[in-house]
Enzyme design. Structure first.
Site, PDB file in Angstrom:
ATOM      1  CG  HIS A  34       1.817   1.178   5.963  1.00 59.73           C
ATOM      2  ND1 HIS A  34       1.910   1.466   4.625  1.00 59.73           N
ATOM      3  CD2 HIS A  34       2.104  -0.143   6.073  1.00 59.73           C
ATOM      4  CE1 HIS A  34       2.227   0.367   3.956  1.00 59.73           C
ATOM      5  NE2 HIS A  34       2.358  -0.627   4.822  1.00 59.73           N
TER       6      HIS A  34
ATOM      7  CB  VAL B 223      -0.930   0.009   1.240  1.00 60.64           C
ATOM      8  CG1 VAL B 223      -1.824   1.236   1.213  1.00 60.64           C
ATOM      9  CG2 VAL B 223      -1.766  -1.271   1.295  1.00 60.64           C
TER      10      VAL B 223
HETATM   11  P1  AMP Z   1       2.652  -3.369   3.289  1.00 57.08           P
HETATM   12  O1  AMP Z   1       2.998  -4.647   2.622  1.00 57.08           O
HETATM   13  O2  AMP Z   1       3.685  -2.946   4.273  1.00 57.08           O
HETATM   14  O3  AMP Z   1       2.273  -2.296   2.298  1.00 57.08           O
HETATM   15  O4  AMP Z   1       1.388  -3.700   4.166  1.00 57.08           O
HETATM   16  C1  AMP Z   1       0.076  -3.381   3.847  1.00 57.08           C
HETATM   17  C2  AMP Z   1      -0.781  -3.982   4.917  1.00 57.08           C
HETATM   18  O5  AMP Z   1      -2.072  -3.438   4.821  1.00 57.08           O
HETATM   19  C3  AMP Z   1      -0.930  -5.499   4.833  1.00 57.08           C
HETATM   20  O6  AMP Z   1      -0.464  -6.080   6.057  1.00 57.08           O
HETATM   21  C4  AMP Z   1      -2.438  -5.713   4.643  1.00 57.08           C
HETATM   22  O7  AMP Z   1      -2.931  -6.836   5.324  1.00 57.08           O
HETATM   23  C5  AMP Z   1      -2.994  -4.418   5.214  1.00 57.08           C
HETATM   24  N1  AMP Z   1      -4.285  -4.025   4.678  1.00 57.08           N
HETATM   25  C6  AMP Z   1      -4.677  -3.972   3.379  1.00 57.08           C
HETATM   26  N2  AMP Z   1      -5.937  -3.515   3.281  1.00 57.08           N
HETATM   27  C7  AMP Z   1      -6.362  -3.270   4.548  1.00 57.08           C
HETATM   28  C8  AMP Z   1      -7.585  -2.782   5.122  1.00 57.08           C
HETATM   29  N3  AMP Z   1      -8.638  -2.454   4.359  1.00 57.08           N
HETATM   30  N4  AMP Z   1      -7.659  -2.648   6.467  1.00 57.08           N
HETATM   31  C9  AMP Z   1      -6.613  -3.001   7.233  1.00 57.08           C
HETATM   32  N5  AMP Z   1      -5.435  -3.445   6.766  1.00 57.08           N
HETATM   33  C10 AMP Z   1      -5.313  -3.588   5.445  1.00 57.08           C
END
Ligand code: AMP
Length: 116
Positions: A103, A99
Site C-alpha cells: 500500500h 499490514v
Molecule cells: P503500515 O504501517 O504502512 O502497514 O500502515 C497500515 C495503515 O493501515 C495504518 O496507517 C492503519 O491506520 C491503516 N489501517 C488499518 N486498518 C484499517 C482499516 N480497516 N481501514 C483503513 N485503514 C486501516
C-alpha cells in the site's frame, strides 16, 4: 507468503467496509482509519502482493502502470498537487509495515513533519 487474512485483503473481498475515495478495475483508494494528517489516503492494488518489491517484481507491467496512473488521478482528485503531499510505502519490520498487503500512504492537507 501472502496472508489472505490481512485486513486489506478483507477490505478487497468486501468482508469489512472502507471509506472509499476511488476505485477502478486495478486498485482501491480509501481513507486511513487512523489518519496521521488532515488528508491520509491509502492506495492498494487489487492483487495479492505483500510489499513494494513484490509488486514491482512479480506483477504484470500493465497492472503496475494502472496502479500508479490511478495514484496520480487520486492526487488530482484530492486537489493536493499544488500545495504538495508525501507518498510513503512502509515495508517489512524496519520499515514499520503493519499490514502485509502493498500500500501507498498519501499524506497531505498540512505540512507533513516526521510522520509515517
Ligand atoms: P503500515 O504501517 O504502512 O502497514 O500502515 C497500515 C495503515 O493501515 C495504518 O496507517 C492503519 O491506520 C491503516 N489501517 C488499518 N486498518 C484499517 C482499516 N480497516 N481501514 C483503513 N485503514 C486501516
Amino acid at each position: 507468503m501472502y496472508d489472505n487474512n490481512n485486513i486489506f485483503a478483507k477490505i478487497l473481498r468486501k468482508e469489512i467496509p472502507c471509506d472509499k475515495v476511488y476505485e477502478d478495475e486495478f486498485s482501491l483508494f480509501f481513507n486511513d482509519i487512523n489518519p496521521q494528517a488532515k488528508i491520509h489516503v491509502l492506495g492498494i492494488p487489487k492483487i495479492k502482493c505483500e510489499n513494494f518489491s513484490d509488486f514491482v517484481s512479480k506483477t504484470d507491467d500493465k497492472i503496475i502502470n494502472e496502479f500508479f496512473k490511478s495514484l496520480n488521478l487520486v492526487i488530482n482528485k484530492l486537489n493536493i498537487k499544488e500545495k504538495g503531499y508525501r507518498l510513503v510505502s512502509n515495508t517489512g519490520d524496519d520499515g514499520g509495515q503493519e499490514v502485509p498487503h502493498f500500500h501507498i500512504h498519501i499524506l497531505a492537507g498540512e505540512k507533513i513533519v516526521g510522520i509515517k
